[in-house]
Design an enzyme around this catalytic site. Structure first.
Site, PDB file in Angstrom:
ATOM      1  CG  ASP A   6      -0.204  -0.005   2.555  1.00  0.00           C
ATOM      2  OD1 ASP A   6      -0.765   0.509   3.557  1.00  0.00           O
ATOM      3  OD2 ASP A   6       0.950  -0.488   2.609  1.00  0.00           O
ATOM      4  CG  ASP A  10       6.835   1.699   5.320  1.00  0.00           C
ATOM      5  OD1 ASP A  10       5.867   2.350   4.904  1.00  0.00           O
ATOM      6  OD2 ASP A  10       6.709   0.725   6.078  1.00  0.00           O
ATOM      7  CG  ASP A  11       4.072   0.282   1.531  1.00  0.00           C
ATOM      8  OD1 ASP A  11       3.958   1.174   2.393  1.00  0.00           O
ATOM      9  OD2 ASP A  11       3.399  -0.763   1.543  1.00  0.00           O
ATOM     10  CG  ASN A 150       2.102   1.114  14.264  1.00  0.00           C
ATOM     11  OD1 ASN A 150       0.994   0.558  14.303  1.00  0.00           O
ATOM     12  ND2 ASN A 150       2.903   1.048  13.216  1.00  0.00           N
ATOM     13  CD  GLU A 156       1.305  -3.396  11.578  1.00  0.00           C
ATOM     14  OE1 GLU A 156       0.519  -4.356  11.474  1.00  0.00           O
ATOM     15  OE2 GLU A 156       1.536  -2.599  10.645  1.00  0.00           O
ATOM     16  CG  ASN A 158       0.477  -3.246   7.262  1.00  0.00           C
ATOM     17  OD1 ASN A 158       0.013  -2.213   6.776  1.00  0.00           O
ATOM     18  ND2 ASN A 158       1.735  -3.635   7.072  1.00  0.00           N
ATOM     19  CG  HIS A 231       7.337  -0.091   9.697  1.00  0.00           C
ATOM     20  ND1 HIS A 231       7.471  -0.370  11.031  1.00  0.00           N
ATOM     21  CD2 HIS A 231       6.944   1.210   9.613  1.00  0.00           C
ATOM     22  CE1 HIS A 231       7.165   0.706  11.741  1.00  0.00           C
ATOM     23  NE2 HIS A 231       6.855   1.672  10.911  1.00  0.00           N
ATOM     24  CG  ASP A 232       6.088  -1.784   4.337  1.00  0.00           C
ATOM     25  OD1 ASP A 232       5.413  -0.916   3.766  1.00  0.00           O
ATOM     26  OD2 ASP A 232       5.714  -2.358   5.375  1.00  0.00           O
TER      27      ASP A 232
END
Ligand code: RIB
Ligand code: CA
Length: 310
Positions: A6, A10-11, A150, A156, A158, A231-232
């Protein structure tokens, strides 16, 4: 590797990392950080900046049951901060992300599915073909946390964005790798990495540096941190370099009805259950730690290398 995402700041760095270091067979997009039109447009723009011709298939515009939310307060209104994007010169390959995921699972040997957004597409794929888990070499998610959340104190993003989808995924995959906040909150890219990327002066590295300008500023304001948790890209790196990460296998369930805990991944870390015997078998290899400096260096090097030879 097939990445369901998405984009999202970070993606975007995760996609660049995969384009550089993996055989990326496709990108599927999902509603999450921002709406599906933006996440899909961003995926096309990222591939164009990177000069990589990778299929992009649009997926779910809404969670299975949960109301539609976004994380635009972190990623900006269109999902990639205020970073200038090229006008996208190509279209999506289809609007059937689920069909593409299943087609690739059936036709590509040794396919690693990596999901770094809400798991709506993955849940819909499981509903269409429950044998999906047996057709993959591995399934890695960025999501969940054994510790604090978060987007809420317990959840979290997602998992929280589509908890029913996450519950299906944890219930129906016999084993997955969970790259949660426990480890991703340790993988921070900050001004030093941003400056290294900017100095490399490739289209991808300049783009990533601009994304980090946004991320470092926003995370600094929200969390007071110097670096932003990427993250990703940590999830992608956990597939490429599992030797840099450590974790344990535990039973993991998703809370769906708690007023304070909806979207929480309940990681049962007890040794055995109530009476010392396992109440449920482990269904997730939960990562807790990493050689963080090496992970950060690998991500930055991957983005720089992507077009270094161009
Ligand atoms: O909680 C972090 C996750 O939520 C990342 O995938 C980020 O892109 C957002 O989608
Ligand atoms: Ca994401």
């Amino acid at each position: 590797m097939l990445i369901d995402c998405d984009p999202g700041v970070d993606d975007a760095i995760a996609l660049l990392t995969a384009m550089s270091r993996a055989d990326l067979v496709g990108i599927t997009t999902v509603n999450g950080n921002v709406g599906i039109e933006h996440t899909t447009h961003n995926a096309l723009a990222i591939a164009q900046i990177a000069g990589v011709d990778v299929p992009v298939h649009r997926g779910a515009a809404r969670p299975l049951i949960a109301p539609t939310i976004d994380a635009s307060y972190v990623h900006g209104a269109t999902g990639l901060g205020s970073v200038e994007l090229p006008s996208v010169s190509r279209d999506i390959d289809s609007d059937d992300a689920v069909g593409f995921i299943l087609d690739m699972a059936r036709s590509v040997d040794d396919l690693h599915l990596v999901a770094v957004g809400p798991f709506t597409n993955i849940a819909l794929a499981l509903r269409r073909d429950p044998t999906l888990p047996q057709r993959l070499a591995g399934f890695t998610i960025m999501g969940g946390a054994a510790g604090p959340g978060n987007v809420t104190s317990t959840a979290e993003f997602n998992v929280w964005a589509d908890p029913e989808a996450a519950a299906m995924v944890f219930n129906e995959f016999p084993m997955l790798t969970m790259v949660g906040l426990d480890v991703t909150h340790k993988v921070l890219l900050g001004p030093i990495e941003r400056d290294r990327l900017r100095a490399a002066r490739t289209p991808s590295s300049l783009f990533a540096a601009a994304l980090l300008d946004h991320a470092v500023t926003v995370v600094g304001e929200i969390r007071g941190w110097v670096g932003a948790p990427i993250h990703d890209a940590s999830a992608v790196m956990a597939v490429l370099r599992p030797d840099l990460f450590s974790g344990r296998s535990h039973p993991v369930s998703v809370e769906l009805s708690g007023s304070l805990t909806r979207g929480m991944t309940v990681v049962d870390q007890r040794v055995g259950g109530r009476d010392g015997t396992d109440e449920a078998p482990p269904n997730a290899h939960v990562l807790f730690d990493a050689l963080v400096d090496d992970v950060v260096t690998e991500i930055v090097n991957a983005v720089i290398d992507l077009q270094a030879q161009d």
